[in-house]
Design an enzyme around this catalytic site. Structure first.
Site, PDB file in Angstrom:
ATOM      1  N   ARG A   1       0.843  -1.217   0.000  1.00  0.00           N
ATOM      2  CA  ARG A   1       0.000   0.000   0.000  1.00  0.00           C
ATOM      3  C   ARG A   1       0.870   1.256   0.000  1.00  0.00           C
ATOM      4  O   ARG A   1       0.511   2.300  -0.552  1.00  0.00           O
ATOM      5  CB  ARG A   1      -0.969   0.008   1.189  1.00  0.00           C
ATOM      6  CG  ARG A   1      -1.771   1.312   1.275  1.00  0.00           C
ATOM      7  CD  ARG A   1      -2.984   1.227   2.198  1.00  0.00           C
ATOM      8  NE  ARG A   1      -2.700   0.598   3.469  1.00  0.00           N
ATOM      9  CZ  ARG A   1      -2.026   1.170   4.469  1.00  0.00           C
ATOM     10  NH1 ARG A   1      -1.543   2.392   4.345  1.00  0.00           N
ATOM     11  NH2 ARG A   1      -1.809   0.519   5.592  1.00  0.00           N
TER      12      ARG A   1
ATOM     13  N   TYR B   1     -15.917  14.974 -16.050  1.00  0.00           N
ATOM     14  CA  TYR B   1     -16.473  13.622 -15.962  1.00  0.00           C
ATOM     15  C   TYR B   1     -17.474  13.603 -14.792  1.00  0.00           C
ATOM     16  O   TYR B   1     -17.143  14.043 -13.683  1.00  0.00           O
ATOM     17  CB  TYR B   1     -15.337  12.623 -15.755  1.00  0.00           C
ATOM     18  CG  TYR B   1     -15.807  11.224 -15.469  1.00  0.00           C
ATOM     19  CD1 TYR B   1     -16.656  10.568 -16.360  1.00  0.00           C
ATOM     20  CD2 TYR B   1     -15.414  10.559 -14.317  1.00  0.00           C
ATOM     21  CE1 TYR B   1     -17.103   9.291 -16.092  1.00  0.00           C
ATOM     22  CE2 TYR B   1     -15.854   9.270 -14.047  1.00  0.00           C
ATOM     23  CZ  TYR B   1     -16.699   8.644 -14.945  1.00  0.00           C
ATOM     24  OH  TYR B   1     -17.148   7.377 -14.676  1.00  0.00           O
TER      25      TYR B   1
ATOM     26  N   ASP C   1      -7.004  17.452 -15.447  1.00  0.00           N
ATOM     27  CA  ASP C   1      -7.298  16.071 -15.837  1.00  0.00           C
ATOM     28  C   ASP C   1      -6.924  15.946 -17.310  1.00  0.00           C
ATOM     29  O   ASP C   1      -7.580  16.524 -18.184  1.00  0.00           O
ATOM     30  CB  ASP C   1      -8.789  15.768 -15.594  1.00  0.00           C
ATOM     31  CG  ASP C   1      -9.133  14.312 -15.905  1.00  0.00           C
ATOM     32  OD1 ASP C   1      -8.454  13.711 -16.763  1.00  0.00           O
ATOM     33  OD2 ASP C   1     -10.094  13.790 -15.308  1.00  0.00           O
TER      34      ASP C   1
ATOM     35  N   LYS D   1      -7.928   4.694 -19.515  1.00  0.00           N
ATOM     36  CA  LYS D   1      -8.204   5.146 -20.894  1.00  0.00           C
ATOM     37  C   LYS D   1      -6.956   4.976 -21.772  1.00  0.00           C
ATOM     38  O   LYS D   1      -6.447   3.890 -21.893  1.00  0.00           O
ATOM     39  CB  LYS D   1      -8.712   6.585 -20.866  1.00  0.00           C
ATOM     40  CG  LYS D   1      -9.718   6.865 -19.756  1.00  0.00           C
ATOM     41  CD  LYS D   1     -10.964   6.020 -19.860  1.00  0.00           C
ATOM     42  CE  LYS D   1     -11.909   6.331 -18.715  1.00  0.00           C
ATOM     43  NZ  LYS D   1     -12.874   5.275 -18.466  1.00  0.00           N
TER      44      LYS D   1
HETATM   45  N1  LCS Z   1     -11.454  11.581 -15.610  1.00  0.00           N
HETATM   46  C1  LCS Z   1     -11.983  11.455 -16.844  1.00  0.00           C
HETATM   47  C2  LCS Z   1     -11.805  12.552 -17.844  1.00  0.00           C
HETATM   48  C3  LCS Z   1     -12.711  10.313 -17.161  1.00  0.00           C
HETATM   49  O1  LCS Z   1     -13.227  10.226 -18.402  1.00  0.00           O
HETATM   50  C4  LCS Z   1     -12.896   9.308 -16.188  1.00  0.00           C
HETATM   51  C5  LCS Z   1     -13.690   8.086 -16.471  1.00  0.00           C
HETATM   52  C6  LCS Z   1     -12.331   9.474 -14.907  1.00  0.00           C
HETATM   53  C7  LCS Z   1     -11.603  10.630 -14.663  1.00  0.00           C
HETATM   54  C8  LCS Z   1     -12.463   8.430 -13.836  1.00  0.00           C
HETATM   55  O2  LCS Z   1     -11.644   7.356 -14.122  1.00  0.00           O
HETATM   56  P1  LCS Z   1     -11.940   5.808 -13.704  1.00  0.00           P
HETATM   57  O3  LCS Z   1     -12.152   5.799 -12.227  1.00  0.00           O
HETATM   58  O4  LCS Z   1     -13.146   5.372 -14.435  1.00  0.00           O
HETATM   59  O5  LCS Z   1     -10.686   5.124 -14.089  1.00  0.00           O
HETATM   60  N2  LCS Z   1     -14.471   8.198 -17.622  1.00  0.00           N
HETATM   61  C9  LCS Z   1     -15.333   7.341 -18.071  1.00  0.00           C
HETATM   62  C10 LCS Z   1     -16.133   7.557 -19.197  1.00  0.00           C
HETATM   63  O6  LCS Z   1     -16.179   8.584 -19.881  1.00  0.00           O
HETATM   64  N3  LCS Z   1     -16.852   6.486 -19.431  1.00  0.00           N
HETATM   65  O7  LCS Z   1     -16.636   5.513 -18.463  1.00  0.00           O
HETATM   66  C11 LCS Z   1     -15.662   6.010 -17.523  1.00  0.00           C
END
Ligand code: LCS
Length: 393
Positions: free
Chosen positions: A58, A111, A183, A208
């Site tokens: 951790r 998001y 971000d 992503k």
């Molecule tokens: N920031 C952005 C710009 C994102 O598109 C997402 C997830 C996150 C943070 C959060 O990341 P995660 O915890 O899912 O790894 N975006 C998503 C989307 O547009 N569709 O499904 C997840």
């Protein structure tokens, strides 16, 4: 190998690598929760920070460490913190830098859950926030209050593809001693380097483009300086949103081809955008590479490419949009983005459903908006697939 002065693509492949005793050619998975100490003094010294080494996964682990070093080099930062998901990165960031009575300014169209966690959980701890259209730079100055501690930008924003001028936003924030986090999920460091443009922290959903194969979730925070890094690391360690070594191994494997994937996907996206723009059933389209995109010049200024995310609306609104989503075969109807496969989804009822309708409308996430994440398939197949789906309206 020391990759500090090497090119970006060399860093993608080699940065963060270390040699183990067997000469493993790729970073191995240290699938262990704990590390044994040579003796009691060694353990105590590690805890006191008097010696370098690993204690407990951790807190740190060689595989995760390799990924954190790689990401820091890719974003030109001091150091990275890897987390279990992009949302673990978002909540760790807020926890590290905001306390009761503090205020955050952020992009209206972030998001959905990045906003929902602030407005429905951090608000209960007395953290205030203002969401505004940060693509209009004056709105940032207007939203700042004496207790503002963080400016949290998402550019290009999900799913409106709106851009915020990072250089100008940072100038305003820093004048008021406010830290800026960007971000950078939609661009990845291949296309945009927020720390070079003045930001203090970069956030990624590694799920992503960086991992790129739609087979893990992960997140990261990369800080420009040591003080901010120490705060992020502390919050990650105590809140426990750490990444797992196997997850880190997969991200290290996936990121090696980041440039190749991003370049191919954006080449496809440009052609898909041009096709959609010319289609009689398409009402509007937003893609930074199109001359008709309102912030095309800003995209050229702060990004080295236009990415592969497109949003559009078809004539006939949501009902017609549903026909497109229900009839594509090559593109999967699924949330997420940044993998090698094309995905289509409906933000108002899916990724951004956690926002109130008023907040969505204010952020320009209209009901008819359809988001298309362009993959690296043959572009003729992607366009044929859309063509037959649009013909069903
Ligand atoms: N920031 C952005 C710009 C994102 O598109 C997402 C997830 C996150 C943070 C959060 O990341 P995660 O915890 O899912 O790894 N975006 C998503 C989307 O547009 N569709 O499904 C997840």
């Amino acid at each position: 190998m020391d990759t500090k002065n090497k090119g970006f693509d060399t860093k993608l492949v080699h940065a963060g690598d270390f040699e183990d005793e067997f000469g493993s050619a790729v970073t191995p998975i240290y699938q262990t929760s704990t590390f044994s100490f040579k003796n009691a003094d060694h353990g105590a010294n590690l805890f006191a920070g008097k010696e370098k080494g690993f204690i407990y996964t951790r807190i740190g682990n060689p595989t995760i460490d390799a990924l954190e070093n790689k990401l820091a080099q890719l974003e030109n930062g001091f150091r990275g913190v890897a987390l279990a998901s992009g949302m673990a990165a978002v909540s760790t960031l807020y926890t590290a830098l905001l306390k009761t009575g503090d205020h955050m300014v952020s992009t209206g169209s972030v998001y959905g859950p990045s906003r929902a966690v602030m407005e429905s959980i951090f608000a209960d701890f007395g953290v205030e926030s203002t969401y505004t259209d940060t693509s209009v730079i004056e709105n940032i100055e207007k939203a700042i209050k004496p207790n503002t501690k963080l400016l949290y930008l998402e550019t290009p924003a999900n799913p409106t593809i709106q851009l915020t001028d990072i250089v100008e936003a940072c100038k305003i924030a820093h004048k008021h001693n406010i830290l800026v986090c960007v971000d950078n999920t939609f661009s990845s460091p291949v296309l945009q380097k927020p720390l070079d443009l003045g930001a203090d922290i970069v956030l990624h959903s590694l799920t992503k483009f960086i991992n790129g194969h739609a087979d893990i979730v992960g997140g990261a925070l990369i800080a420009k300086d040591e003080d901010v890094y120490a705060k992020l690391r502390k919050a990650m360690t105590y809140m426990g949103g750490n990444m797992d070594p196997h997850q880190a191994y997969l991200v290290i494997r996936g990121v090696k081809t980041l440039s190749l994937r991003v370049e191919r996907a954006q080449e496809n996206a440009m052609k898909v955008a041009e096709y959609l723009e010319a289609h009689p059933k398409v009402e509007w389209i937003k893609y930074p590479g199109l001359k008709s995109f309102a912030q095309h010049e800003l995209a050229k200024k702060q990004m080295s490419g236009f990415g592969s995310m497109i949003s559009f609306g078809v004539k006939g609104g949501l009902e017609a949009g549903k026909i497109v989503m229900d009839n594509v075969h090559l593109a999967k109807l699924a949330v997420s983005l940044g993998g090698v496969e094309s995905l289509i989804q409906h933000p108002a009822s899916m990724t951004h459903a956690a926002m109130t309708k008023e907040a969505r409308i204010e952020a320009d996430i209209t009901d008819e908006l359809v988001r298309y994440a362009v993959g690296i398939e043959n572009v003729e197949d992607i366009i044929d697939d859309l063509d037959q789906a649009l013909a069903k309206i």
